[in-house]
Design a protein around this motif. Sequence first.
Motif, PDB file in Angstrom:
ATOM      1  N   SER A 329       9.214 -19.024  -4.862  1.00  0.00           N
ATOM      2  CA  SER A 329       8.714 -18.321  -3.726  1.00  0.00           C
ATOM      3  C   SER A 329       9.632 -17.192  -3.547  1.00  0.00           C
ATOM      4  CB  SER A 329       8.836 -19.259  -2.594  1.00  0.00           C
ATOM      5  OG  SER A 329       7.754 -20.259  -2.883  1.00  0.00           O
ATOM      6  N   ALA A 330      10.741 -17.114  -3.823  1.00  0.00           N
ATOM      7  CA  ALA A 330      11.707 -15.836  -3.593  1.00  0.00           C
ATOM      8  C   ALA A 330      11.122 -14.770  -4.060  1.00  0.00           C
ATOM      9  CB  ALA A 330      13.112 -16.151  -3.863  1.00  0.00           C
ATOM     10  N   LEU A 331      10.709 -14.709  -5.269  1.00  0.00           N
ATOM     11  CA  LEU A 331       9.826 -13.754  -6.075  1.00  0.00           C
ATOM     12  C   LEU A 331       8.717 -13.116  -5.334  1.00  0.00           C
ATOM     13  CD1 LEU A 331      10.020 -14.843  -9.863  1.00  0.00           C
ATOM     14  CD2 LEU A 331      10.959 -12.816  -8.962  1.00  0.00           C
ATOM     15  N   SER A 332       7.916 -14.131  -4.499  1.00  0.00           N
ATOM     16  CA  SER A 332       6.869 -13.433  -3.953  1.00  0.00           C
ATOM     17  C   SER A 332       6.867 -12.234  -3.108  1.00  0.00           C
ATOM     18  CB  SER A 332       6.111 -14.679  -3.443  1.00  0.00           C
ATOM     19  OG  SER A 332       5.102 -14.400  -2.935  1.00  0.00           O
ATOM     20  N   PRO A 333       7.707 -12.374  -2.095  1.00  0.00           N
ATOM     21  CA  PRO A 333       7.802 -11.155  -1.235  1.00  0.00           C
ATOM     22  C   PRO A 333       8.564  -9.978  -2.181  1.00  0.00           C
ATOM     23  CG  PRO A 333       9.467 -12.746  -0.722  1.00  0.00           C
ATOM     24  CD  PRO A 333       8.657 -13.488  -1.594  1.00  0.00           C
ATOM     25  N   THR A 334       9.336 -10.304  -3.171  1.00  0.00           N
ATOM     26  CA  THR A 334       9.842  -9.227  -3.944  1.00  0.00           C
ATOM     27  C   THR A 334       8.626  -8.482  -4.788  1.00  0.00           C
ATOM     28  OG1 THR A 334      11.832 -10.564  -4.058  1.00  0.00           O
ATOM     29  CG2 THR A 334      11.574  -8.792  -5.728  1.00  0.00           C
ATOM     30  N   ILE A 335       7.831  -9.237  -5.303  1.00  0.00           N
ATOM     31  CA  ILE A 335       6.657  -8.693  -6.257  1.00  0.00           C
ATOM     32  C   ILE A 335       5.824  -8.048  -5.097  1.00  0.00           C
ATOM     33  CG2 ILE A 335       4.753  -9.204  -7.597  1.00  0.00           C
ATOM     34  CD1 ILE A 335       6.158 -11.536  -8.470  1.00  0.00           C
ATOM     35  N   GLN A 336       5.475  -8.735  -3.736  1.00  0.00           N
ATOM     36  CA  GLN A 336       4.752  -7.816  -2.737  1.00  0.00           C
ATOM     37  C   GLN A 336       5.489  -6.241  -2.408  1.00  0.00           C
ATOM     38  OE1 GLN A 336       1.719  -8.680  -0.389  1.00  0.00           O
ATOM     39  NE2 GLN A 336       2.221  -6.586  -1.121  1.00  0.00           N
ATOM     40  N   VAL A 337       6.689  -6.211  -2.221  1.00  0.00           N
ATOM     41  CA  VAL A 337       7.243  -5.094  -1.940  1.00  0.00           C
ATOM     42  C   VAL A 337       7.274  -4.226  -3.076  1.00  0.00           C
ATOM     43  CG1 VAL A 337       9.594  -3.995  -1.270  1.00  0.00           C
ATOM     44  CG2 VAL A 337       8.758  -6.029  -0.084  1.00  0.00           C
ATOM     45  N   ARG A 338       7.493  -4.709  -3.937  1.00  0.00           N
ATOM     46  CA  ARG A 338       7.277  -3.767  -5.356  1.00  0.00           C
ATOM     47  C   ARG A 338       5.934  -3.224  -5.387  1.00  0.00           C
ATOM     48  NH1 ARG A 338       9.596  -0.101  -8.863  1.00  0.00           N
ATOM     49  NH2 ARG A 338       8.760  -0.044 -10.755  1.00  0.00           N
ATOM     50  N   LEU A 339       4.987  -3.813  -5.241  1.00  0.00           N
ATOM     51  CA  LEU A 339       3.415  -3.302  -5.389  1.00  0.00           C
ATOM     52  C   LEU A 339       3.063  -2.356  -4.379  1.00  0.00           C
ATOM     53  CD1 LEU A 339       1.063  -6.646  -6.072  1.00  0.00           C
ATOM     54  CD2 LEU A 339       0.972  -4.477  -6.990  1.00  0.00           C
ATOM     55  N   MET A 340       3.671  -2.682  -2.964  1.00  0.00           N
ATOM     56  CA  MET A 340       3.448  -1.670  -1.876  1.00  0.00           C
ATOM     57  C   MET A 340       4.138  -0.386  -2.411  1.00  0.00           C
ATOM     58  SD  MET A 340       3.415  -4.057   1.402  1.00  0.00           S
ATOM     59  CE  MET A 340       2.766  -2.795   2.374  1.00  0.00           C
ATOM     60  N   ASP A 341       5.460  -0.479  -3.029  1.00  0.00           N
ATOM     61  CA  ASP A 341       6.247   0.670  -3.281  1.00  0.00           C
ATOM     62  C   ASP A 341       5.614   1.539  -4.219  1.00  0.00           C
ATOM     63  OD1 ASP A 341       8.446   0.121  -1.640  1.00  0.00           O
ATOM     64  OD2 ASP A 341       9.603  -1.018  -3.236  1.00  0.00           O
ATOM     65  N   VAL A 342       4.888   0.949  -5.344  1.00  0.00           N
ATOM     66  CA  VAL A 342       4.055   1.613  -6.327  1.00  0.00           C
ATOM     67  C   VAL A 342       2.472   1.975  -6.261  1.00  0.00           C
ATOM     68  CG1 VAL A 342       5.776   0.742  -7.860  1.00  0.00           C
ATOM     69  CG2 VAL A 342       3.627  -0.311  -7.791  1.00  0.00           C
ATOM     70  N   ALA A 343       2.043   1.597  -5.140  1.00  0.00           N
ATOM     71  CA  ALA A 343       0.530   1.759  -4.888  1.00  0.00           C
ATOM     72  C   ALA A 343       0.274   3.010  -4.113  1.00  0.00           C
ATOM     73  CB  ALA A 343       0.045   0.500  -4.066  1.00  0.00           C
ATOM     74  N   GLY A 344       1.126   3.396  -3.616  1.00  0.00           N
ATOM     75  CA  GLY A 344       0.777   5.078  -2.879  1.00  0.00           C
ATOM     76  C   GLY A 344       0.299   4.673  -1.595  1.00  0.00           C
ATOM     77  N   ASP A 345      -1.135   5.534  -1.278  1.00  0.00           N
ATOM     78  CA  ASP A 345      -1.926   5.066   0.086  1.00  0.00           C
ATOM     79  C   ASP A 345      -2.663   4.173  -0.158  1.00  0.00           C
ATOM     80  OD1 ASP A 345      -0.582   7.584   1.089  1.00  0.00           O
ATOM     81  OD2 ASP A 345      -2.183   8.718  -0.043  1.00  0.00           O
ATOM     82  N   SER A 346      -2.955   3.330  -1.295  1.00  0.00           N
ATOM     83  CA  SER A 346      -3.749   2.037  -1.285  1.00  0.00           C
ATOM     84  C   SER A 346      -2.886   0.767  -0.782  1.00  0.00           C
ATOM     85  CB  SER A 346      -4.188   1.907  -2.826  1.00  0.00           C
ATOM     86  OG  SER A 346      -4.814   3.035  -3.217  1.00  0.00           O
ATOM     87  N   GLN A 347      -2.413   0.605   0.366  1.00  0.00           N
ATOM     88  CA  GLN A 347      -1.645  -0.143   0.843  1.00  0.00           C
ATOM     89  C   GLN A 347      -2.678  -1.674   1.079  1.00  0.00           C
ATOM     90  OE1 GLN A 347       2.006  -0.267   1.439  1.00  0.00           O
ATOM     91  NE2 GLN A 347       1.361   1.441  -0.308  1.00  0.00           N
ATOM     92  N   SER A 348      -3.846  -1.520   1.538  1.00  0.00           N
ATOM     93  CA  SER A 348      -4.635  -2.580   1.966  1.00  0.00           C
ATOM     94  C   SER A 348      -4.719  -3.307   0.628  1.00  0.00           C
ATOM     95  CB  SER A 348      -5.800  -2.171   2.513  1.00  0.00           C
ATOM     96  OG  SER A 348      -5.429  -1.594   3.645  1.00  0.00           O
ATOM     97  N   ILE A 349      -5.224  -2.684  -0.633  1.00  0.00           N
ATOM     98  CA  ILE A 349      -5.538  -3.530  -1.806  1.00  0.00           C
ATOM     99  C   ILE A 349      -4.168  -3.977  -2.498  1.00  0.00           C
ATOM    100  CG2 ILE A 349      -5.626  -1.343  -3.229  1.00  0.00           C
ATOM    101  CD1 ILE A 349      -8.253  -2.703  -4.389  1.00  0.00           C
ATOM    102  N   ALA A 350      -3.229  -3.401  -2.226  1.00  0.00           N
ATOM    103  CA  ALA A 350      -1.929  -3.582  -2.764  1.00  0.00           C
ATOM    104  C   ALA A 350      -1.625  -5.016  -2.214  1.00  0.00           C
ATOM    105  CB  ALA A 350      -0.629  -2.779  -2.246  1.00  0.00           C
ATOM    106  N   ALA A 351      -1.574  -5.395  -0.863  1.00  0.00           N
ATOM    107  CA  ALA A 351      -1.349  -6.594  -0.362  1.00  0.00           C
ATOM    108  C   ALA A 351      -2.316  -7.638  -0.801  1.00  0.00           C
ATOM    109  CB  ALA A 351      -1.656  -6.617   1.342  1.00  0.00           C
ATOM    110  N   ALA A 352      -3.559  -7.227  -1.259  1.00  0.00           N
ATOM    111  CA  ALA A 352      -4.440  -8.364  -1.949  1.00  0.00           C
ATOM    112  C   ALA A 352      -4.121  -8.492  -3.298  1.00  0.00           C
ATOM    113  CB  ALA A 352      -6.050  -7.716  -1.878  1.00  0.00           C
ATOM    114  N   LEU A 353      -3.622  -7.668  -4.053  1.00  0.00           N
ATOM    115  CA  LEU A 353      -3.202  -7.873  -5.444  1.00  0.00           C
ATOM    116  C   LEU A 353      -2.469  -8.515  -5.481  1.00  0.00           C
ATOM    117  CD1 LEU A 353      -3.947  -3.975  -6.657  1.00  0.00           C
ATOM    118  CD2 LEU A 353      -5.310  -5.886  -7.257  1.00  0.00           C
ATOM    119  N   ASN A 354      -1.369  -8.592  -4.395  1.00  0.00           N
ATOM    120  CA  ASN A 354      -0.304  -9.741  -4.688  1.00  0.00           C
ATOM    121  C   ASN A 354      -0.803 -10.806  -4.847  1.00  0.00           C
ATOM    122  OD1 ASN A 354       2.534 -10.390  -4.704  1.00  0.00           O
ATOM    123  ND2 ASN A 354       2.279 -11.237  -2.618  1.00  0.00           N
TER     124      ASN A 354
END
Length: 427
Positions: A329-354
């Motif tokens: 579970s500690a990995l979950s927010p870490t992966i979420q932040v990483r996705l948002m860091d690398v997704a550019g302007d596509s923040q909505s889908i980045a949250a869903a992709l997590n």
Amino acid sequence: MTNSALSATSATLSPARIRLALLALALGGFGIGATEFVAMGLLPEIGRDLLPGLAASDPDAANAQAGWLISAYALGVVVGAPTIAAAAAKWPRKRLLLVLLAWFTVGTVASALLPSFGLVLVARFVAALPHGAYFGIASLVAASLMGPGKRARGVALVLSGLTIANVVGVPTITWLGQQAGWRTAYLAVAAIFALALLAVLATVPFQAGDKTATVRNELRAFGRLQVWFAIAIGAIGFGGFFAVYSYVSPMATEVAGLDASVVPWVLVSAGLGMTVGNLVGGRIADRSVRRSMYAMFGLLAASLVALGLSASTAVGIFAGVFLVGLAASALSPTIQVRLMDVAGDSQSIAAALNHSALNIGNSIGAALGGVAIAAGLGYVAPVWIGLGLTAAGSILAVSTFAIDRSRRARGQHVVSTTTSMHAVEVR
């Protein structure tokens, strides 16, 4: 919605109304946590009811095949999260939340009432489609209700419903399923969704959707290599947790020799670990995503080894699932932040992709663990499957950050070369 519109939304509501709206959104997250994880504690009951012939001749194979229901739900999340998030971004948010909660209710009732294994399998897939979109939209609504400077707390409150479900809801509904049948357990989950729908209808204010959103803009995230690395890290690395959690019920009874009545308490231990892990992961990921990811993969691997070596004892299985739940579970927010860091302007889908990534891990872990059990390797085998998936996730994590370093080095080299050439021209 603009920031001023969001501020106006929260400013016109009383503090009591805001708290009730946030609790309504969290109740939906509680229902999602229950519907996603309750099958993991009821695999033997589901196998005996839906696969009676196989359960009579080979209980292990019946439990393994019942695990397909977990995989079907996970695949539904994978498909539905980015699809709904991209296609419905323009919808008014309250209306979309109500549609998603109604979808959950109907899908869960169908899961409880359909007569055959194949039909229940389809129902679990369909019921999972709104999972990621609900969390994404509910988090946006919660952020707007909390107002400036408090958005993170609003998002955390929505996700707390999922966490609390693993501590209280899943063990309680598992116990209900053991006493009254697994179908009754799913009807109880459907009732939670129906209650959440009524609560959202009564308390959440109207909010317009994002009128500027387009499917094309959101889907641009898939053109980024590092987005695919982040998805793979979640899908493969997090699969180590689900390989264990999917079969924790038969592991507790068949390996540790515990009574079936103790299984809900084992799930409580896992849920407490997940709760602590969420808090720890969020804090350390804010400091360094890279170090957080490395540390939690290391802890997850060590926890899996400890569980594999001590699963035959009550202390070993309680402590093991707690630590595995914490690290994962500690990995979950870490992966979420990483996705948002690398997704550019596509923040909505980045949250869903997590959510898609983690549920690919759910599907992979449950499926591979089931294959190992069906092959006669025993109920500890999924732990070693999980260790292999964790090792693969660690390798991907090292690779993605190596690419970052390489790109930074190339960028510095280009700047350095350009500066040198300019100096020559000046001379």
